[in-house]
Design an enzyme around this catalytic site. Structure first.
Site, PDB file in Angstrom:
ATOM      1  N   CYS A   2       0.850  -1.021  -0.021  1.00  0.00           N
ATOM      2  CA  CYS A   2      -0.104  -0.263   0.346  1.00  0.00           C
ATOM      3  C   CYS A   2       1.068   1.230  -0.026  1.00  0.00           C
ATOM      4  CB  CYS A   2      -0.902   0.142   1.110  1.00  0.00           C
ATOM      5  SG  CYS A   2      -2.090  -1.391   1.277  1.00  0.00           S
ATOM      6  N   ASN A  99      -1.838   1.965   5.776  1.00  0.00           N
ATOM      7  CA  ASN A  99      -0.870   0.693   5.348  1.00  0.00           C
ATOM      8  C   ASN A  99      -0.767  -0.098   6.613  1.00  0.00           C
ATOM      9  OD1 ASN A  99       1.135  -0.972   4.164  1.00  0.00           O
ATOM     10  ND2 ASN A  99       2.549   0.650   4.326  1.00  0.00           N
ATOM     11  N   GLY A 100      -1.018  -1.326   6.453  1.00  0.00           N
ATOM     12  CA  GLY A 100      -0.471  -2.228   7.669  1.00  0.00           C
ATOM     13  C   GLY A 100      -1.664  -3.180   7.791  1.00  0.00           C
ATOM     14  N   GLU A 478      16.752 -18.224  -8.275  1.00  0.00           N
ATOM     15  CA  GLU A 478      16.384 -16.716  -8.633  1.00  0.00           C
ATOM     16  C   GLU A 478      15.923 -16.853 -10.055  1.00  0.00           C
ATOM     17  OE1 GLU A 478      15.749 -14.341  -7.115  1.00  0.00           O
ATOM     18  OE2 GLU A 478      15.970 -12.775  -8.658  1.00  0.00           O
ATOM     19  N   LYS A 482      12.133 -15.207 -10.819  1.00  0.00           N
ATOM     20  CA  LYS A 482      12.100 -14.306 -11.675  1.00  0.00           C
ATOM     21  C   LYS A 482      11.019 -14.530 -12.830  1.00  0.00           C
ATOM     22  CE  LYS A 482      13.229 -11.656 -10.143  1.00  0.00           C
ATOM     23  NZ  LYS A 482      13.700 -11.027  -8.835  1.00  0.00           N
ATOM     24  N   GLU A 485       7.349 -15.096 -11.361  1.00  0.00           N
ATOM     25  CA  GLU A 485       6.275 -13.698 -10.888  1.00  0.00           C
ATOM     26  C   GLU A 485       6.048 -12.629 -12.140  1.00  0.00           C
ATOM     27  OE1 GLU A 485       8.385 -11.057  -8.424  1.00  0.00           O
ATOM     28  OE2 GLU A 485      10.536 -11.479  -9.107  1.00  0.00           O
ATOM     29  N   HIS A 501      14.850 -38.374  -8.277  1.00  0.00           N
ATOM     30  CA  HIS A 501      14.067 -38.896  -7.121  1.00  0.00           C
ATOM     31  C   HIS A 501      12.994 -38.491  -7.021  1.00  0.00           C
ATOM     32  CE1 HIS A 501      18.200 -40.239  -5.667  1.00  0.00           C
ATOM     33  NE2 HIS A 501      18.719 -38.985  -5.898  1.00  0.00           N
TER      34      HIS A 501
END
Ligand code: F6R
Length: 605
Positions: A2, A99-100, A478, A482, A485, A501
């Site tokens: 937010c 915000n929170g 990573e 990337k 997302e 496995h």
């Protein structure tokens, strides 16, 4: 999460708020809204589901002449993405943005008999209603009363309908910065919204109440006494938060990496040796610690994993990397001999902050690696190594990752030096190779056409795998994050040796596999694992160094990075992985900088 902005002053408040929300949009973009005092001291609201652009359109169609207002861009927590749940919320005399998370909002709903009286499902409206109950004409005393009832994290900006031209603000954990600029008073969730108006700002102290008018910003302690704000100067300039001709922030930030790596490393070299005197980090502590705990979230945690791969073998002390949101609940064994390293671009990630506090309570010395100056994590750590990455606006982290690794590598090198494991000569060799990584990143930025070609083999696939061993596995994590997302392709990172496995059952000729094989000590084994997926029909995109010899049939496409010491392949590899994700997202026509469901700076648990 937010974005919050407030403004009082001579400028057109509606424009200032919309511009500010555009800067802050990366903090959340489910809905946006503003509230403004008009020239007759009436409060007007405009709220829209969706991005700030939608709000802007409505505002431009019916401008309100105002010099005082508050604005919010939301990342939904309590209540769905609807215009009722969008901020600001109004209850009685109160107009509020937040915000929170208010953890006890249900108890407060009962205690203040609010059932059936609220228009939204948000914890914010509950807080506004409680404040309204407590308000008897004195904003400071009502806010103090509200704080005594709240449990959770918050940054509030509040307007009282009978106090035109004034904005009140208070925070606990969630960030707020404020400034009296040449053109009025401003408050915002982060610096990027203030930068066009002022380089001088202060971090709103927790628990203090702020009042903004057109003429000043005042800080009051809990007893109502005024305090002088502690102003600091931003080292970022306005330009740094602009796209500067790039189509997306993410691409701009990928391109900035060679430069910001130097900016992070060079000021910490003395005669070619790493030096943390300016940060006050004592060599005696670096020498005496017997284990290291690295704690972070997401990409920052992946940076920690890369660092771990050189620190533990290099220093011969145990190094663990923990996901911050898990760390607290693992009942970790930490002592004063444990060095805790927390990593955070924003310096506000709440889980990382909570982990830091736990480590500090066990008397562990804490070093944070942080990008945002004056952020909560930076302020609460014993020592801060600032990465000089400049503002990172794209939600997907890129340059923050590589500068975090550079800072951690420097710290490793200092530790190796003071622990007698590196000679001066070896340390100089190390820092000189680190600086040269700037060139290896530049080289990969120059090979974007080849990378774009690889993307055409990934784009239409619903799944992708990233595989590698050792450090290459850390890079794979990573790469997969990337890609998933910003392209919404389900991507998994797997330790190449572990595939057989179970997971190899998922490999077919429909699955592209990005195989990373830069670590010479384990190359032969990685190559065998690549052959295993190739034999199952996977389209293999192989990332290796220039001089590594491979058989022609090992991969369908090969992307070569410049030859460098194994410890430093992360830098060019990171660029390749970032560009793979970037071009996939672009090719799929997605919102690269603001992917769905995400927000930069995760300030809720
Ligand atoms: C992914 C990404 C996130 C952040 C994570 C931690 O691209 O940006 O995974 O790395 O939310 O954020 P900071 O570093 O601000 O603590």
């Amino acid at each position: 999460m937010c974005g919050i902005i407030g403004y009082c002053g001579p400028l057109d408040a509606q424009k200032v708020l919309i511009d500010g929300l555009t800067q802050l949009e990366y903090r959340g973009y489910d809905s946006a809204g503003i509230a403004l005092f008009d020239e007759n001291s009436n409060i007007h609201f405009i709220k829209k589901v969706g991005k700030v652009a939608a709000l802007k359109k409505v505002c431009e169609a019916s401008p309100i002449s105002s010099h005082c207002g508050i604005g919010h861009t939301r990342w939904a927590t309590h209540g769905g993405v609807t215009s009722e749940n969008a901020h600001p919320h109004m209850y009685g005399h109160i107009t509020m943005i937040h915000n929170g998370i208010i953890e006890n909002y249900q108890e407060l709903t009962e205690a203040f008999h609010l059932k059936g009286k609220l228009l939204s499902q948000t914890d914010t409206e509950v807080s506004a209603a409680v404040l309204n109950e407590l308000y008897k004409g004195d904003p400071l005393s009502a806010i103090r009363g509200l704080l005594s009832h709240l449990k959770g994290s918050y940054a509030f900006c509040i307007m009282f309908d009978d106090r035109p031209g004034e904005i009140y603000a208070v925070r606990n954990v969630s960030p707020l910065v404020a400034a009296y600029t040449g053109s009025g008073a401003m408050i915002a969730s982060d610096l990027t919204a203030l930068l066009p108006y002022s380089k001088k700002y202060f971090v709103v102290p927790e628990g203090k109440i702020i009042r903004l008018t057109a003429y000043q910003v005042s800080v009051f302690d809990i007893c109502g006494n005024r305090e002088a704000p502690d102003y600091m100067e931003a080292s970022w300039n306005t330009d740094a938060a602009m796209k500067n001709g790039f189509p997306h922030y993410m691409l701009k930030e990928i391109h900035e990496q060679p430069e910001v790596l130097k900016q992070t490393v060079l000021p910490r070299l003395k005669n070619g040796l790493p030096d943390f005197t300016a940060e006050g980090i004592p060599d005696s502590m670096l020498k005496s610690v017997t284990e290291i705990r690295i704690i972070a979230c997401g990409t920052a945690m992946h940076a920690g994993m890369v660092a771990r791969s050189i620190i533990e073998p290099g220093l011969r002390i145990p190094v663990t990397v923990s996901i911050a949101s898990e760390f607290r609940y693992e009942e970790p064994m930490i002592t004063q001999n444990t060095l805790t390293i927390v990593i955070s671009q924003s310096g506000e990630t709440i889980d990382t902050l909570a982990a830091l506090r736990l480590a500090a309570s066990c008397h562990s010395p804490v070093i944070s690696v942080v990008n945002v100056k004056g952020s909560t994590i930076a302020r609460e750590s014993d020592y801060v190594i600032y990465t000089h990455g400049g503002p990172e606006i794209a939600v997907a982290s890129t340059k923050a990752y590589t500068v975090q690794i550079a800072a951690l590598y420097l710290l490793f090198c200092r530790m190796a030096l003071v622990r007698g494991l590196y000679t001066d000569e070896q340390a100089r060799q190390f820092t000189s190779t680190l600086l040269k990584c700037s060139d290896t990143m530049e080289a990969m930025i120059g090979r974007k056409d080849l990378i774009r070609e690889a993307v055409s083999h990934i784009c239409d696939s619903p799944n992708a795998f990233f595989i590698g061993r050792g450090m290459d596995y850390a890079f794979s994590l990573e790469g997969a994050l990337k890609l998933k997302e910003i392209s919404y392709i389900h991507s998994e990172a797997y330790a190449a040796g572990e595939l057989k496995h179970g997971t190899i059952a998922l490999i077919t000729d429909l699955v592209p596999v990005i195989a990373i094989a830069t670590q010479k000590n384990i190359l032969a084994k990685t190559i065998s694992n690549i052959r295993e997926v190739k034999a199952r029909g996977a389209f293999v995109i192989l990332l290796i160094t220039e001089q590594t010899k491979t058989d022609d049939d090992l991969a369908d496409l090969v992307i070569r990075i410049p030859e460098t010491d194994d410890k430093f392949t992360v830098f060019p590899i990171a660029v390749v992985l970032q560009l793979i994700a970037y071009y996939t997202s672009v090719q799929k026509g997605l919102d690269v900088d603001q992917p769905r469901n995400l927000a930069k700076s995760v300030t809720v648990e």
